[in-house]
Each structure stands twice: as C-alpha cells, then as structure tokens.
Design an enzyme around this catalytic site. Structure first.
Site, short mmCIF file in Angstrom:
data_model
loop_
_atom_site.label_atom_id
_atom_site.label_comp_id
_atom_site.label_asym_id
_atom_site.label_seq_id
_atom_site.Cartn_x
_atom_site.Cartn_y
_atom_site.Cartn_z
N LYS A 96 -22.90 24.69 26.57
CA LYS A 96 -24.45 25.40 26.94
C LYS A 96 -25.14 24.21 27.73
O LYS A 96 -26.38 24.07 27.52
CB LYS A 96 -24.97 25.73 25.82
CG LYS A 96 -24.42 27.02 24.99
CD LYS A 96 -25.09 27.35 23.79
CE LYS A 96 -24.73 26.53 22.39
NZ LYS A 96 -25.31 27.05 21.30
N ASP A 111 -24.51 28.29 14.01
CA ASP A 111 -25.16 29.32 13.74
C ASP A 111 -24.81 30.75 13.57
O ASP A 111 -25.40 31.46 12.73
CB ASP A 111 -26.17 29.34 15.27
CG ASP A 111 -25.19 29.30 16.34
OD1 ASP A 111 -23.94 29.27 16.22
OD2 ASP A 111 -25.90 29.62 17.61
#
Length: 488
Positions: free
Chosen positions: A178, A214
């Site tokens: 990311k 997450d």
C-alpha cells in the site's frame, strides 16, 4: 450496450443502477480496448480453483515458505461473547493515515473518542524510526489532550500489513504494501519498534498488549453480535480476508498437540492480496494491469490487490481513459497537460462518485472531469467515462466475490455472515450488490450468506484481546515511483 432496467439498494441505502449506460456509435472500437475486463463465469471459477490450491499451499508446513498466500495463523482461537469491559487505547494503522482511539467498553455498550492523523509521504518512504516516532508523538499528544498521562493504558495495535505473528503482541513484518517502504522494519517485531518509540518520545504509561490486522479485527468486532460470522473482509486501500480454520488443517501451527481449553481452531490471516504473484492470474490481467504494476513501487507483488483495492482502482480507470484518448475515441480536444495525464491523479473516490450518477445529466462525472481540468468534454464522453468505471468496478467486485465464495465453500456452513469493512465497500454505490450477485452464482447450492458492513468501522476490534486475554492463546499516495506527466 443496453440501458439499465432495474435498481437495487447498496449498504448505505443508496439506490443504484445495475446495468450499463448506452455507448455512442464508436462503441465497437471502445469495446476492443476494454473487453479484457469482461470475464466469464468460468474464468472466475478458475480463479476459485487456483485460490483454493494456493490457500492449501500456504497452510502446509512444507509448502508455506514458497506460497504466495501465506495463510498466517493469528493466535486467535475464539470469538467475542459480549461480556468484555474496560478502558483502553487502540491504534489503527493501515494506509496514508492512522487513528488513535480511546475506547470504554461495558458489554455491548461502547464509548469511543478518536482522532485521525496523517502520515506524510516522506515518512512513508523514510525509515522505520521516523514512522514509529511520528506515531508515538501523535499518541502522546492524544493522551495529553484526554488528560490520561497518569493512567496505565493497554494499547491494541491494528497493523494492516503482512506479518508473521509469533504471539498476541509480537509480529514481524513480512513486507510493506500500500505504498509504504520504510527501511529497517521488514523482519522486525513491529510491537517492539512502537514500544521503543513510545518510550523514546513520550512520558505516557502505554503498553502494547495485542496486535491484529484489520481483517481479523473486523471479524472479531462483528462476531461480538453475530455468532454466524466466521469471515472478515477488508475492501479499502488494500484488500485482505481472514476466516476461522480447523486447527487440524493448519500444518504451520507450531504448538504441537498441547491439551488446552481452547477450541481446535484458529483465525487465519490469508494475506490473499499476494494471490497471483506467481503468474497464475496472468490469464485475466489486461494491458492496463501490467502498466500499473510496472510503475508501482512493488512490481510483480500484490497482484490480486492491484486488481481490486482502492489504492489502484482509480489508476486503472485513468489508464483506460488515457488510452481511449490517445486513440481519439474520447476527449478528442483534450489538453495533454491536464491532470488526467498525471499518474495517480484519478482517485478511486472519483470512481464511486461517477457511478453514483443515475441519469443523463452526469453531474458527478462532470465535477470529476472539471477537477481533472478536462475541457470541452461531451455528454458522449461522460457516458464512456462512466462505462469504463462500471467495468473496472465490476471486475474488482467479482474478483473479491470469487475469493469470498472460495472461503464460503471451504467452511461449508449453511448460514454464514461475512463482516466487511473498508472505504471502497462503504462508499462505492454498486460494490455490495455486485458482490452478492456473483457470490450467489459461485457458492455451492444451499449455502446461504450475508455481507454485513462492520458498523463501528472496526473501532472496537481489539477489545477481545485487551479485556479477555485469558480466553485466547497465551503469549507465545505514494504508490508511484514518480508523479510524472504521462506522454503520448
């Protein structure tokens, strides 16, 4: 192309159009440049078969080292029961910003105060010391602002990058994704690095007691109120999933046949964003996928994630629009110095906004084109832009659906809830419905499922670790190299 004939309601209650807008007379030529996004049902079934095999490779001790999908065991052996109570800090790091939260929990009642902090690009591409010092500074400010400097505060760390977990509060970073590339972190314990930064930069009494990613946190938070929830999915800046696996199937579990009071199961963090890194998905990748990958900071890595997630979707759309423009099929009088020709400048939020247009006025599409400094566009141009967005979005949703269908079939339970979080799923007006339609097509007959938006955004993800540790296993947008103007 035919116009839409029906509408459905997405997870946010927005009515959405399910078909494609009609295209102008040059449609056959346009189709020749976008047909690679329109895949058959058999192609997605092939994806499922490949994913299932790669998951098995990641679970086996002898093949996990060479597997693209690492299938990391998480040390989480059971799910919440609603009786958790207490006060703690939570840190949620997974993209270009992070959140610090103060959570007070009394059973099903949750009180939350939070603040979001940005991570500058220079830190994302700097050193690990710079990153964790910045985070520690922000935590210190948060503690002072809430007058907690004299409190003993347990902290739960949601860290949304691939890690090899070695304990509830010990996880070594496997690789950055990311857009992050901080030196000196890969292979090191991220909890230790943050704890040292907190000691170095603050006078607060904060102790890191748990770390999850997450997807795992989203699953646990949703399972607090839904006992049928055994899959967690993130569709945001990145894309990842986790699920509850039988311990007998986890060849990488390193704790032998110890007798304990825990269920013989463990949540597996799939890290399926790396699916396709070995080339097995090349049959479905387009020229735009290859170009995006070439100019990324991690060429050849996170191939599935690059076809789904919010970090990349907007750029894929931009590359298609640029190609159509070069072929004089779109924006025939465009200025090549406008923002459309700048890498990374077409944000994924634009895709969601454009797809929210449900009539021929194209209000949101025109706003996006104005922001990109595109001039002299026509209504026909707007139709093409929206059409490209629908194709790229649909492929992303269908690929995510194929992944979920693989997990649903693997668990083979009659009723299954999938907890979903992430900005792409939350704000894209069609993603939920597209996924549901494709999952229904791909799952075994008789298996029922429900996609459930995680209402608190995963904020209470870590309460299970912090407040009931005795019931767990004991302690054992800088994506591009250069923001250069693209040339013809």
């Amino acid at each position: 192309m035919t116009t839409s004939t029906g509408a459905r309601t997405g997870p946010t209650g927005v009515k959405i159009v399910t078909g494609y807008q009609s295209l102008p007379c040059c449609a056959p030529l346009i189709e020749s440049f976008v047909k690679g996004f329109k895949l058959s049902g058999s192609a997605y079934k092939r994806v499922m078969a490949l994913l299932h095999q790669e998951m098995n490779n990641g679970l086996k001790h002898h093949s996990q080292g060479g597997a693209d999908i690492k299938m990391f065991p998480t040390f989480v052996r059971s799910l919440p029961d609603g009786s958790e109570c207490g006060e703690f800090l939570a840190l949620d790091l997974g993209g270009t910003n992070f959140r610090v939260l103060l959570v007070r929990l009394q059973g099903h009642d949750v009180e939350i105060q939070s603040k979001t902090y940005l991570i500058p690009q220079r830190i994302m591409l700097g050193t690990g010391t710079q990153l964790f010092d910045h985070i520690a500074d922000c935590i210190g400010k948060f503690v002072l602002e809430h007058d907690l400097q004299n409190h003993q505060l347990p902290l739960g760390f949601t860290f949304s990058f691939p890690c090899q977990q070695e304990g509830l509060a010990k996880a070594r970073l496997s690789k950055w994704t990311k857009g992050f590339r901080c030196e000196g972190v890969v292979g090191n314990d991220i909890c230790q690095l943050l704890q040292e930064a907190l000691k170095r930069r603050t006078n607060c009494h904060v102790e890191i007691v748990a770390v999850v990613n997450d997807a795992v946190g989203t699953l646990m938070s949703a399972a607090h109120g839904d006992r049928n929830c055994e899959i967690g999915l993130i569709l945001g800046t990145g894309c990842n999933a986790c699920y509850m696996e039988g311990l007998d199937n986890v060849g990488t579990w390193k704790h032998g046949e110890e007798q304990d009071h825990h269920p013989r199961q463990v949540i597996i963090n799939t890290e399926w964003g790396a699916f396709g890194d070995n080339g097995c998905l090349d049959f479905m990748r387009t020229e735009y996928d290859h170009e995006l990958d070439t100019f990324s900071i991690n060429p050849g890595k996170q191939i599935m994630e690059k076809m789904i997630s919010g970090m990349y979707m907007g750029e894929i759309v931009r590359l298609v629009l640029v190609r159509l423009s070069h072929e004089n099929l779109l924006f025939t009088s465009i200025d090549r110095d406008c923002n459309l020709f700048e890498r990374g400048r077409f944000y994924t939020k634009y895709v969601s906004e454009i797809e929210s247009d449900t009539d021929e006025f194209f209000r949101h599409t025109k706003q996006v084109l104005d922001e990109l400094q595109v001039e002299n566009y026509t209504t026909e141009d707007c139709k093409v832009v929206k059409y490209v967005c629908t194709l790229v979005s649909a492929r992303a949703a269908f690929l995510a659906a194929a992944g979920l269908a693989t997990l649903i079939n693997r668990l083979n339970k009659q009723d299954m809830t999938i907890a979903v979080d992430g900005s792409l799923y939350r704000f894209h007006p069609r993603f939920h419905n597209l996924m549901c339609l494709k999952i229904k097509e791909l799952v075994k007959p008789g298996l029922k499922f429900k996609l459930s938006l995680e209402k608190l955004g995963g904020i209470t993800r870590l309460k299970r670790f912090l407040l009931k540790p005795d019931r767990l296993v004991e302690e054992k947008n800088c994506y591009f190299k250069l923001h250069e103007k693209e040339k013809r």
